[in-house]
Design a protein around this motif. Structure first.
Motif, PDB file in Angstrom:
ATOM      1  N   ASP A  99     -32.878 -47.559  60.100  1.00  0.00           N
ATOM      2  CA  ASP A  99     -32.018 -47.836  61.248  1.00  0.00           C
ATOM      3  C   ASP A  99     -32.750 -47.572  62.556  1.00  0.00           C
ATOM      4  OD1 ASP A  99     -29.545 -48.435  62.561  1.00  0.00           O
ATOM      5  OD2 ASP A  99     -29.245 -46.301  62.863  1.00  0.00           O
ATOM      6  N   MET A 100     -33.520 -46.484  62.595  1.00  0.00           N
ATOM      7  CA  MET A 100     -34.256 -46.145  63.805  1.00  0.00           C
ATOM      8  C   MET A 100     -35.350 -47.170  64.092  1.00  0.00           C
ATOM      9  SD  MET A 100     -36.728 -42.907  64.648  1.00  0.00           S
ATOM     10  CE  MET A 100     -38.022 -43.689  63.677  1.00  0.00           C
ATOM     11  N   VAL A 101     -36.098 -47.560  63.041  1.00  0.00           N
ATOM     12  CA  VAL A 101     -37.199 -48.512  63.219  1.00  0.00           C
ATOM     13  C   VAL A 101     -36.672 -49.879  63.634  1.00  0.00           C
ATOM     14  CG1 VAL A 101     -39.062 -49.736  62.045  1.00  0.00           C
ATOM     15  CG2 VAL A 101     -38.714 -47.297  61.608  1.00  0.00           C
ATOM     16  N   VAL A 102     -35.622 -50.334  62.947  1.00  0.00           N
ATOM     17  CA  VAL A 102     -35.046 -51.649  63.254  1.00  0.00           C
ATOM     18  C   VAL A 102     -34.425 -51.653  64.648  1.00  0.00           C
ATOM     19  CG1 VAL A 102     -33.222 -53.271  62.628  1.00  0.00           C
ATOM     20  CG2 VAL A 102     -34.660 -52.285  60.851  1.00  0.00           C
ATOM     21  N   GLY A 103     -33.833 -50.513  65.026  1.00  0.00           N
ATOM     22  CA  GLY A 103     -33.164 -50.424  66.316  1.00  0.00           C
ATOM     23  C   GLY A 103     -34.084 -50.593  67.502  1.00  0.00           C
ATOM     24  N   ILE A 104     -35.376 -50.398  67.286  1.00  0.00           N
ATOM     25  CA  ILE A 104     -36.333 -50.543  68.388  1.00  0.00           C
ATOM     26  C   ILE A 104     -36.417 -51.996  68.854  1.00  0.00           C
ATOM     27  CG2 ILE A 104     -38.779 -50.307  69.016  1.00  0.00           C
ATOM     28  CD1 ILE A 104     -38.923 -47.939  67.093  1.00  0.00           C
ATOM     29  N   VAL A 105     -36.155 -52.934  67.942  1.00  0.00           N
ATOM     30  CA  VAL A 105     -36.218 -54.359  68.281  1.00  0.00           C
ATOM     31  C   VAL A 105     -35.038 -54.707  69.186  1.00  0.00           C
ATOM     32  CG1 VAL A 105     -36.295 -56.709  67.385  1.00  0.00           C
ATOM     33  CG2 VAL A 105     -37.255 -54.823  66.041  1.00  0.00           C
ATOM     34  N   PRO A 106     -35.262 -55.132  70.421  1.00  0.00           N
ATOM     35  CA  PRO A 106     -34.168 -55.416  71.361  1.00  0.00           C
ATOM     36  C   PRO A 106     -33.224 -56.496  70.818  1.00  0.00           C
ATOM     37  CG  PRO A 106     -36.293 -55.382  72.498  1.00  0.00           C
ATOM     38  CD  PRO A 106     -36.588 -55.361  71.024  1.00  0.00           C
ATOM     39  N   GLY A 107     -31.939 -56.286  71.021  1.00  0.00           N
ATOM     40  CA  GLY A 107     -30.940 -57.287  70.636  1.00  0.00           C
ATOM     41  C   GLY A 107     -30.680 -57.316  69.148  1.00  0.00           C
ATOM     42  N   ILE A 108     -31.675 -57.683  68.383  1.00  0.00           N
ATOM     43  CA  ILE A 108     -31.523 -57.789  66.931  1.00  0.00           C
ATOM     44  C   ILE A 108     -31.196 -56.429  66.325  1.00  0.00           C
ATOM     45  CG2 ILE A 108     -32.694 -58.351  64.768  1.00  0.00           C
ATOM     46  CD1 ILE A 108     -34.324 -60.404  66.281  1.00  0.00           C
ATOM     47  N   GLY A 109     -31.857 -55.390  66.843  1.00  0.00           N
ATOM     48  CA  GLY A 109     -31.617 -54.041  66.332  1.00  0.00           C
ATOM     49  C   GLY A 109     -30.176 -53.618  66.507  1.00  0.00           C
ATOM     50  N   THR A 110     -29.604 -53.897  67.664  1.00  0.00           N
ATOM     51  CA  THR A 110     -28.197 -53.555  67.929  1.00  0.00           C
ATOM     52  C   THR A 110     -27.264 -54.328  67.002  1.00  0.00           C
ATOM     53  OG1 THR A 110     -28.741 -53.147  70.256  1.00  0.00           O
ATOM     54  CG2 THR A 110     -26.416 -53.473  69.704  1.00  0.00           C
ATOM     55  N   LEU A 111     -27.584 -55.600  66.772  1.00  0.00           N
ATOM     56  CA  LEU A 111     -26.771 -56.425  65.884  1.00  0.00           C
ATOM     57  C   LEU A 111     -26.808 -55.892  64.449  1.00  0.00           C
ATOM     58  CD1 LEU A 111     -25.057 -58.968  65.473  1.00  0.00           C
ATOM     59  CD2 LEU A 111     -27.171 -60.234  65.084  1.00  0.00           C
TER      60      LEU A 111
END
Length: 223
Positions: free
Chosen positions: A114-126
């Motif tokens: 979740d932390m690693v994916v969340g770094i990606v703007p926009g997509i991470g939040t989705l």
């Protein structure tokens, strides 16, 4: 012949159940210095936290939702690190309830993803709508409590805020009223009842509007 086999299997199963060792859940609780009430209260606390982090606002007609974790992920890096730090609180509560560290591994792994994916703007939040480490922790903890302590109730984790509110009301001067099973059930199911009312009212409005349109068409000849 088939009935005889079924009867034999049924008797064998009953015999097996009768010979199964009886688990002393109270002894297991005492071994960890816990009481049943403390376990339920702590799991309810974990459920409140999980709801706040992962499903404070639900997507309509789904079990998916968004919470503080998704909101934090909109802040690059710092928000994701803060989310991971907050999620660790769920792990702490799980350990307090005697859940072995190895059982928590899937939830810890999910929190890191979740932390690693969340770094990606926009997509991470989705993706935070679907990656819910705190809810995963709650599921692991409840399974452990079911197996180890024989706790099968789920209302305190399904509706933790309402459950806490009901418990407070039951301690008040009108406790006898709130202890009534029917009143307690109705209170805990307020969201369902409100949802049902919205559906019924919506359907009624749609039916009335459809009837009026049909009547207008017949009267004016535009139908």
């Amino acid at each position: 012949m088939d009935n005889f086999k079924k009867l034999s299997k049924s008797k064998a199963k009953k015999s097996s159940d009768a010979n199964a060792p009886v688990i002393d859940y109270q002894a297991k609780l005492a071994e960890h210095g816990l009481t049943r009430e403390q376990v339920i209260a702590t799991e309810r606390k974990l459920a409140k936290f999980a709801n706040t982090m992962d499903s404070l606002v639900r997507v309509p007609f789904t079990k998916q939702g968004m919470g503080a974790d998704a909101a934090l992920s909109t802040i690059p890096l710092a928000g994701d690190l803060a989310g991971l730090a907050l999620t660790s609180y769920a792990f702490v509560l799980g350990r307090q309830l005697g859940v072995p560290a190895h059982k928590m591994t899937p939830a810890v792994r999910l929190a890191l993803i979740d932390m690693v994916v969340g770094i990606v703007p926009g997509i991470g939040t989705l993706l935070d709508i679907f990656i819910r480490p705190s809810r995963k922790t709650l599921g692991i903890v409840h399974e452990h409590l079911h197996d180890e302590y024989g706790i099968t109730e789920t209302m305190h984790m399904d509706r933790p805020f309402l459950h806490q509110s009901l418990e407070d009301k039951q301690r008040s001067r009108f406790g006898a009223f709130w202890h009534n099973p029917i009143i307690a059930w109705l209170y805990l199911h307020i969201p369902d009842l409100l949802g049902l009312i919205v559906v019924v009212v919506g359907w009624g409005l749609w039916a009335v509007i459809s009837w009026l349109v049909s009547l207008f068409g017949k009267v004016t000849g535009f139908g």
